[in-house]
Write an enzyme that holds these catalytic residues in place. Sequence first.
Site, PDB file in Angstrom:
ATOM      1  N   ASN A 208      13.345  23.310  22.911  1.00 30.69           N
ATOM      2  CA  ASN A 208      14.163  24.297  22.833  1.00 30.69           C
ATOM      3  C   ASN A 208      14.009  25.100  24.257  1.00 30.69           C
ATOM      4  OD1 ASN A 208      11.889  26.262  22.767  1.00 30.69           O
ATOM      5  ND2 ASN A 208      11.595  25.416  20.648  1.00 30.69           N
ATOM      6  N   ASP A 277      11.473  23.822  14.023  1.00 31.86           N
ATOM      7  CA  ASP A 277      11.413  23.930  12.751  1.00 31.86           C
ATOM      8  C   ASP A 277      11.527  22.476  12.212  1.00 31.86           C
ATOM      9  OD1 ASP A 277      11.051  26.356  12.056  1.00 31.86           O
ATOM     10  OD2 ASP A 277      12.942  27.190  12.700  1.00 31.86           O
ATOM     11  N   LYS A 287      13.812   2.805  23.200  1.00 27.88           N
ATOM     12  CA  LYS A 287      14.780   3.484  23.616  1.00 27.88           C
ATOM     13  C   LYS A 287      16.122   3.287  22.989  1.00 27.88           C
ATOM     14  CE  LYS A 287      17.013   5.533  27.508  1.00 27.88           C
ATOM     15  NZ  LYS A 287      18.092   5.023  28.480  1.00 27.88           N
ATOM     16  N   PHE A 320       6.449  36.397  16.060  1.00 32.66           N
ATOM     17  CA  PHE A 320       7.555  36.586  16.974  1.00 32.66           C
ATOM     18  C   PHE A 320       8.840  36.327  16.243  1.00 32.66           C
ATOM     19  CE2 PHE A 320       7.226  37.867  21.437  1.00 32.66           C
ATOM     20  CZ  PHE A 320       5.805  37.937  21.411  1.00 32.66           C
ATOM     21  N   LYS A 334      10.611  38.583   7.611  1.00 30.94           N
ATOM     22  CA  LYS A 334       9.629  37.540   7.957  1.00 30.94           C
ATOM     23  C   LYS A 334       8.390  37.970   7.825  1.00 30.94           C
ATOM     24  CE  LYS A 334      12.132  35.168  11.110  1.00 30.94           C
ATOM     25  NZ  LYS A 334      12.627  34.981  12.409  1.00 30.94           N
ATOM     26  N   LYS A 338       6.010  35.720   5.628  1.00 26.43           N
ATOM     27  CA  LYS A 338       4.883  35.040   6.370  1.00 26.43           C
ATOM     28  C   LYS A 338       3.742  35.855   6.079  1.00 26.43           C
ATOM     29  CE  LYS A 338       7.847  32.446   9.441  1.00 26.43           C
ATOM     30  NZ  LYS A 338       8.127  31.764  10.537  1.00 26.43           N
TER      31      LYS A 338
HETATM   32  N1  CTP Z   1       6.795  29.777  13.674  1.00 27.34           N
HETATM   33  C1  CTP Z   1       5.823  28.907  13.295  1.00 27.34           C
HETATM   34  N2  CTP Z   1       6.140  27.591  12.709  1.00 27.34           N
HETATM   35  C2  CTP Z   1       7.194  27.191  12.655  1.00 27.34           C
HETATM   36  C3  CTP Z   1       8.304  28.018  13.064  1.00 27.34           C
HETATM   37  C4  CTP Z   1       7.843  29.040  13.569  1.00 27.34           C
HETATM   38  O1  CTP Z   1       4.475  29.424  13.397  1.00 27.34           O
HETATM   39  N3  CTP Z   1       7.533  25.909  12.079  1.00 27.34           N
HETATM   40  C5  CTP Z   1       6.451  30.821  13.916  1.00 27.34           C
HETATM   41  C6  CTP Z   1       6.906  31.389  15.567  1.00 27.34           C
HETATM   42  O2  CTP Z   1       5.973  31.107  16.570  1.00 27.34           O
HETATM   43  C7  CTP Z   1       7.435  32.843  15.285  1.00 27.34           C
HETATM   44  C8  CTP Z   1       7.801  32.898  14.193  1.00 27.34           C
HETATM   45  O3  CTP Z   1       7.171  31.896  13.304  1.00 27.34           O
HETATM   46  O4  CTP Z   1       5.993  33.685  15.892  1.00 27.34           O
HETATM   47  C9  CTP Z   1       9.196  33.242  13.890  1.00 27.34           C
HETATM   48  O5  CTP Z   1       9.904  32.187  14.418  1.00 27.34           O
HETATM   49  P1  CTP Z   1      11.338  31.689  14.064  1.00 27.34           P
HETATM   50  O6  CTP Z   1      11.547  30.210  14.194  1.00 27.34           O
HETATM   51  O7  CTP Z   1      12.194  32.678  14.268  1.00 27.34           O
HETATM   52  O8  CTP Z   1      11.169  31.983  12.486  1.00 27.34           O
HETATM   53  P2  CTP Z   1      11.509  31.202  10.994  1.00 27.34           P
HETATM   54  O9  CTP Z   1      10.801  31.605   9.999  1.00 27.34           O
HETATM   55  O10 CTP Z   1      11.859  29.916  11.374  1.00 27.34           O
HETATM   56  O11 CTP Z   1      13.062  32.045  10.838  1.00 27.34           O
HETATM   57  P3  CTP Z   1      14.341  31.429  10.648  1.00 27.34           P
HETATM   58  O12 CTP Z   1      14.755  31.847   9.285  1.00 27.34           O
HETATM   59  O13 CTP Z   1      15.147  32.243  11.563  1.00 27.34           O
HETATM   60  O14 CTP Z   1      14.379  30.202  11.130  1.00 27.34           O
END
Ligand code: CTP
Length: 404
Positions: A208, A277, A287, A320, A334, A338
Amino acid sequence: MLQGKEILLGVSGGIAAYKSVLLLRELTKQGANVNVIMTQSATEFVGPLTFQTLSGNPVTTDIFTLFASSEIGHVALASRADLLVIAPATANIIGKIANGIADDFLSTMVMATRVPVLFAPAMNTNMWASLVVQKNIANLKEMNYHFMEPAEGELACGVIGRGKLADIDAIMDEIKALLSPDDLKGEKILISAGPTEEAIDPARCLTNRSSGKMGYNLAAVARRRGAEVILVAGPSAEFETWGIEVVHCNTAIEMANAIDANLEGVTSVIMAAAVADFRPAKQASEKIKRDGNYSLELEPNPDILAGLGRRSDKPFLVGFAAETSKLLAHAKDKIKRKNLDMIVANDVTAPGAGFVVDTNIIKIIDRDGQMTDFPLMSKEKVAGVILDHIIKLKNQRRLRGPVS
Ligand code: CTP
């Protein structure tokens, strides 16, 4: 953070004297008022006029200029200044100060001043390694003088080894650390930064746009304010900060493992990393060739933050929320989902906010649903307000006592 600060820059006579011109420029660019003191031999390497022009202040080169009435104010600076930095510091000036010799303006000033003094040594590798220099440094450190470690590399004499003046960025970081409050002393903060990379085949990956700037700034500012910092970083072009332990990783699983392995004694975790994610369900060993349509099957990565939130010994957790819509609702959700203590939400589509830029616009939301809005700020300032908020919430909790 250097706005309005008075810095004394001592320059002693070594080839690295030209680099202190760059240090002067950086200090003034960041708002400090700098007065330069050169030893006689330093003037053989760089003309005082260069420092005078760039600092906008007279340069003191000689103890006898003390007697010129126009320079008296300059002397008073020794007590008014916030910090004295000697860069480069030669073996000679280190030896003189360590042994109480004050026979020029710079060594006299060091002896007279009560402000923090930072030495950035630069000399030949063998001189640096010599017992006498190391003994002098050990003595000075015992007397509360501060030292940068010189860098390794090719020296002016052609030898490769330790002895080069530390990087200007590293010296700037240390100056800021010495000028910052120690309000995070006793905290051990683990910060994650940057993107993660999930390999598709040996040449391609899923990643990303995160640059790592926010996490690296958080790490630098936390260290400056006295915290012990561990930075767990995905691939990033950001420069490492002197004094910070960096654990590098690529994938989300590697990041999860690196965080797990470094949690001992950690009081707060700030998850600034943009963790992928999903990862490809299969990684091709060769490749992948262009051959008609191709679809990629993905499987979920562990949610590192949620995993930390489930721990019985959960540290203070900061997440974040990089959102593109419904920022507040998602951030609040969130926190609950979490089990976080605080969330830093930013709309990555707003101009000046988000991934690659040096600025950010954030809102901080805590467990009680309290939200604080901040204007557009540099990521360094954003780091400062996030850390302020952590201290504030922890203090509130201490006053409230344990939650039953
Ligand atoms: N994060 C994490 N592990 C992941 C994805 C995200 O620890 N696999 C953490 C990021 O570092 C950030 C927070 O989760 O602090 C939010 O990330 P985000 O991708 O916006 O959250 P998601 O819970 O994946 O929310 P969404 O429902 O928007 O996908």
